[in-house]
Motif scaffolding. Structure first.
Motif, PDB file in Angstrom:
ATOM      1  N   PHE A   5      14.841   9.560 -14.549  1.00  0.00           N
ATOM      2  CA  PHE A   5      13.385   9.570 -14.453  1.00  0.00           C
ATOM      3  C   PHE A   5      12.887  10.897 -13.898  1.00  0.00           C
ATOM      4  CE2 PHE A   5      14.634   5.141 -14.097  1.00  0.00           C
ATOM      5  CZ  PHE A   5      13.755   4.511 -14.962  1.00  0.00           C
ATOM      6  N   ALA A   6      11.681  11.278 -14.308  1.00  0.00           N
ATOM      7  CA  ALA A   6      10.997  12.409 -13.704  1.00  0.00           C
ATOM      8  C   ALA A   6      10.575  12.048 -12.277  1.00  0.00           C
ATOM      9  CB  ALA A   6       9.785  12.775 -14.551  1.00  0.00           C
ATOM     10  N   PRO A   7      10.272  13.035 -11.435  1.00  0.00           N
ATOM     11  CA  PRO A   7       9.765  12.732 -10.090  1.00  0.00           C
ATOM     12  C   PRO A   7       8.526  11.855 -10.167  1.00  0.00           C
ATOM     13  CG  PRO A   7      10.324  15.055 -10.269  1.00  0.00           C
ATOM     14  CD  PRO A   7      10.417  14.486 -11.660  1.00  0.00           C
ATOM     15  N   PRO A   8       8.323  11.007  -9.154  1.00  0.00           N
ATOM     16  CA  PRO A   8       7.232  10.031  -9.254  1.00  0.00           C
ATOM     17  C   PRO A   8       5.854  10.634  -9.046  1.00  0.00           C
ATOM     18  CG  PRO A   8       8.283   9.860  -7.119  1.00  0.00           C
ATOM     19  CD  PRO A   8       9.112  10.834  -7.927  1.00  0.00           C
ATOM     20  N   GLU A   9       4.884  10.015  -9.688  1.00  0.00           N
ATOM     21  CA  GLU A   9       3.478  10.194  -9.348  1.00  0.00           C
ATOM     22  C   GLU A   9       3.109   9.097  -8.356  1.00  0.00           C
ATOM     23  OE1 GLU A   9       1.138  11.038 -13.213  1.00  0.00           O
ATOM     24  OE2 GLU A   9       2.870   9.823 -13.788  1.00  0.00           O
ATOM     25  N   THR A  10       2.148   9.374  -7.481  1.00  0.00           N
ATOM     26  CA  THR A  10       1.739   8.377  -6.489  1.00  0.00           C
ATOM     27  C   THR A  10       0.226   8.198  -6.513  1.00  0.00           C
ATOM     28  OG1 THR A  10       1.493   9.983  -4.682  1.00  0.00           O
ATOM     29  CG2 THR A  10       3.677   9.018  -5.010  1.00  0.00           C
ATOM     30  N   ALA A  11      -0.195   6.998  -6.202  1.00  0.00           N
ATOM     31  CA  ALA A  11      -1.615   6.703  -6.064  1.00  0.00           C
ATOM     32  C   ALA A  11      -1.750   5.453  -5.209  1.00  0.00           C
ATOM     33  CB  ALA A  11      -2.276   6.497  -7.424  1.00  0.00           C
ATOM     34  N   ALA A  58       7.379   1.513 -12.510  1.00  0.00           N
ATOM     35  CA  ALA A  58       6.432   1.621 -11.399  1.00  0.00           C
ATOM     36  C   ALA A  58       6.737   0.574 -10.335  1.00  0.00           C
ATOM     37  CB  ALA A  58       4.987   1.462 -11.888  1.00  0.00           C
ATOM     38  N   GLY A  59       6.737   1.022  -9.105  1.00  0.00           N
ATOM     39  CA  GLY A  59       6.809   0.119  -7.956  1.00  0.00           C
ATOM     40  C   GLY A  59       5.457   0.026  -7.297  1.00  0.00           C
ATOM     41  N   LEU A  60       5.042  -1.203  -6.986  1.00  0.00           N
ATOM     42  CA  LEU A  60       3.764  -1.433  -6.311  1.00  0.00           C
ATOM     43  C   LEU A  60       4.040  -2.115  -4.977  1.00  0.00           C
ATOM     44  CD1 LEU A  60       3.352  -1.995  -9.589  1.00  0.00           C
ATOM     45  CD2 LEU A  60       0.988  -2.416  -8.855  1.00  0.00           C
ATOM     46  N   TRP A  61       3.322  -1.670  -3.943  1.00  0.00           N
ATOM     47  CA  TRP A  61       3.420  -2.288  -2.625  1.00  0.00           C
ATOM     48  C   TRP A  61       2.012  -2.491  -2.062  1.00  0.00           C
ATOM     49  CZ3 TRP A  61       6.833   1.348  -4.355  1.00  0.00           C
ATOM     50  CH2 TRP A  61       8.204   1.080  -4.227  1.00  0.00           C
ATOM     51  N   ASN A  62       1.766  -3.664  -1.527  1.00  0.00           N
ATOM     52  CA  ASN A  62       0.547  -3.886  -0.760  1.00  0.00           C
ATOM     53  C   ASN A  62       0.804  -3.467   0.682  1.00  0.00           C
ATOM     54  OD1 ASN A  62      -1.340  -4.968  -2.641  1.00  0.00           O
ATOM     55  ND2 ASN A  62      -0.163  -6.866  -2.677  1.00  0.00           N
ATOM     56  N   VAL A  63      -0.007  -2.518   1.165  1.00  0.00           N
ATOM     57  CA  VAL A  63       0.153  -2.022   2.533  1.00  0.00           C
ATOM     58  C   VAL A  63      -1.141  -2.240   3.301  1.00  0.00           C
ATOM     59  CG1 VAL A  63       1.941  -0.344   1.955  1.00  0.00           C
ATOM     60  CG2 VAL A  63      -0.458   0.350   1.836  1.00  0.00           C
ATOM     61  N   MET A  64      -1.009  -2.558   4.570  1.00  0.00           N
ATOM     62  CA  MET A  64      -2.175  -2.750   5.424  1.00  0.00           C
ATOM     63  C   MET A  64      -2.776  -1.396   5.795  1.00  0.00           C
ATOM     64  SD  MET A  64      -0.966  -5.791   7.975  1.00  0.00           S
ATOM     65  CE  MET A  64      -0.307  -7.317   7.338  1.00  0.00           C
ATOM     66  N   ASP A  65      -4.082  -1.352   5.833  1.00  0.00           N
ATOM     67  CA  ASP A  65      -4.781  -0.096   6.125  1.00  0.00           C
ATOM     68  C   ASP A  65      -4.872   0.090   7.647  1.00  0.00           C
ATOM     69  OD1 ASP A  65      -6.326   2.142   6.280  1.00  0.00           O
ATOM     70  OD2 ASP A  65      -7.906   1.425   4.929  1.00  0.00           O
ATOM     71  N   PRO A  86      -7.942  -5.512   5.510  1.00  0.00           N
ATOM     72  CA  PRO A  86      -8.034  -4.276   4.714  1.00  0.00           C
ATOM     73  C   PRO A  86      -6.643  -3.828   4.255  1.00  0.00           C
ATOM     74  CG  PRO A  86      -9.138  -4.057   6.856  1.00  0.00           C
ATOM     75  CD  PRO A  86      -8.281  -5.282   6.926  1.00  0.00           C
ATOM     76  N   MET A  87      -6.513  -3.594   2.965  1.00  0.00           N
ATOM     77  CA  MET A  87      -5.228  -3.229   2.382  1.00  0.00           C
ATOM     78  C   MET A  87      -5.440  -2.154   1.321  1.00  0.00           C
ATOM     79  SD  MET A  87      -3.666  -7.055   1.744  1.00  0.00           S
ATOM     80  CE  MET A  87      -1.963  -6.511   1.784  1.00  0.00           C
ATOM     81  N   LEU A  88      -4.331  -1.602   0.851  1.00  0.00           N
ATOM     82  CA  LEU A  88      -4.299  -0.787  -0.350  1.00  0.00           C
ATOM     83  C   LEU A  88      -3.076  -1.201  -1.146  1.00  0.00           C
ATOM     84  CD1 LEU A  88      -5.132   1.368   2.195  1.00  0.00           C
ATOM     85  CD2 LEU A  88      -5.793   2.667   0.164  1.00  0.00           C
ATOM     86  N   THR A  89      -3.169  -1.083  -2.465  1.00  0.00           N
ATOM     87  CA  THR A  89      -1.984  -1.212  -3.306  1.00  0.00           C
ATOM     88  C   THR A  89      -1.514   0.197  -3.633  1.00  0.00           C
ATOM     89  OG1 THR A  89      -2.685  -3.320  -4.280  1.00  0.00           O
ATOM     90  CG2 THR A  89      -1.018  -2.062  -5.464  1.00  0.00           C
ATOM     91  N   GLY A  90      -0.343   0.553  -3.110  1.00  0.00           N
ATOM     92  CA  GLY A  90       0.246   1.854  -3.391  1.00  0.00           C
ATOM     93  C   GLY A  90       1.187   1.747  -4.574  1.00  0.00           C
ATOM     94  N   VAL A  91       1.185   2.783  -5.411  1.00  0.00           N
ATOM     95  CA  VAL A  91       1.988   2.779  -6.631  1.00  0.00           C
ATOM     96  C   VAL A  91       2.832   4.047  -6.698  1.00  0.00           C
ATOM     97  CG1 VAL A  91       1.996   2.531  -9.141  1.00  0.00           C
ATOM     98  CG2 VAL A  91       0.110   1.549  -7.806  1.00  0.00           C
ATOM     99  N   LEU A  92       4.119   3.884  -6.967  1.00  0.00           N
ATOM    100  CA  LEU A  92       5.010   4.971  -7.377  1.00  0.00           C
ATOM    101  C   LEU A  92       5.285   4.785  -8.860  1.00  0.00           C
ATOM    102  CD1 LEU A  92       7.732   4.987  -4.545  1.00  0.00           C
ATOM    103  CD2 LEU A  92       5.918   6.668  -4.874  1.00  0.00           C
TER     104      LEU A  92
END
Length: 248
Positions: free
Chosen positions: A172-178, A126-133, A234-240
């Motif tokens: 790897f299988a194709p990624p799930e995202t959230a 899993a890759g995690l990124w903090n992105v600005m909203d 305001p941010m989100l943590t996006g996950v692949l």
């Protein structure tokens, strides 16, 4: 580029945000107490979150200054030198490999097979990124004023997740995202200090960097949301999240 972060390791440790706890739990997708590798661990922002959710963590980080900050903050965590293309762990030794704001530095043509090697069959990458909203108007305006060196093509929600997908992820299988809501308490000064640790800023000539930071300071001073005292960025943590082939 990754070795440039060592020059600002202390500032990185102080100013970079952590990760939303729910994002970390979703990313792992394995039982509490599982063996997890934090790959490209930096100063331990993601490592600390993994410890908090009960994982048995090994941190791998190539830069000695970044690794020293991690060891200072998390003395109970095993931290070793290495990188995604040469992971100093045995075969099938972890159930999950996570990378916080780091996967885009990996050469996945080499790193992908290495990650598969250290994962148990069916394990998780899993890759995690903090992105600005940047749905928030002042955040979108800040991104425009700051320029791509400070707030770049992977740093805002509007680029998620297309700008984060690795070129190859063989095995790897194709990624799930959230994506998970997140935020960081900042002042104008501490947000400027945070942006000064961005990769694009670190490679700029000193005069250009100071000019860019000056524009950001002026913008923050002009906005009612950020001019006085503390505010929440305001941010989100996006996950692949990728599943390794269980039949390899």
């Amino acid at each position: 580029m990754g070795d440039r972060f060592g020059t600002v390791a202390a500032a990185y440790a102080e100013h970079r945000p952590g990760y939303a706890a729910e994002a970390v739990r979703w990313a792992i997708a394995v039982a509490p107490g599982s063996r997890v590798l934090d790959l490209g661990a930096g100063t331990g922002k993601l490592t600390a979150a993994l410890v908090d959710v009960g994982a048995q963590v090994t941190a791998v980080e190539p830069d000695p200054a970044m690794r020293a900050e991690l060891c200072r903050a998390l003395p109970g965590v095993r931290a070793v030198a290495g990188n995604a293309e040469s992971i100093p762990l045995p075969d099938a030794s972890v159930e999950a490999v996570l990378a916080g704001n780091a996967m885009h530095w990996f050469d996945m043509s080499t790193a992908g097979p290495e990650i598969v090697r250290v994962l148990t069959p069916g394990g998780v990458l899993a890759g995690l990124w903090n992105v600005m909203d940047d749905r928030v108007p002042w955040v979108a305006a800040l991104a425009r004023v700051s320029g791509g060196a400070a707030i770049g093509p992977r740093d805002t929600l509007s680029t998620w997740p297309a700008g984060h997908l690795p070129a190859t992820a063989t095995g790897f299988a194709p990624p799930e995202t959230a994506a998970f809501p997140h935020g960081q308490r900042r002042t104008a000064d501490s947000l400027v200090a945070t942006l000064a640790t961005r990769a694009g800023m670190l490679v700029m000539p000193a005069g250009d960097r100071e000019a860019a930071l000056g524009r950001i300071r002026a913008f923050l001073a002009s906005r009612p949301e950020t001019a006085d005292g503390e505010f929440t960025l305001p941010m989100l943590t996006g996950v692949l999240r990728f599943r390794a082939d269980p039949d390899r």
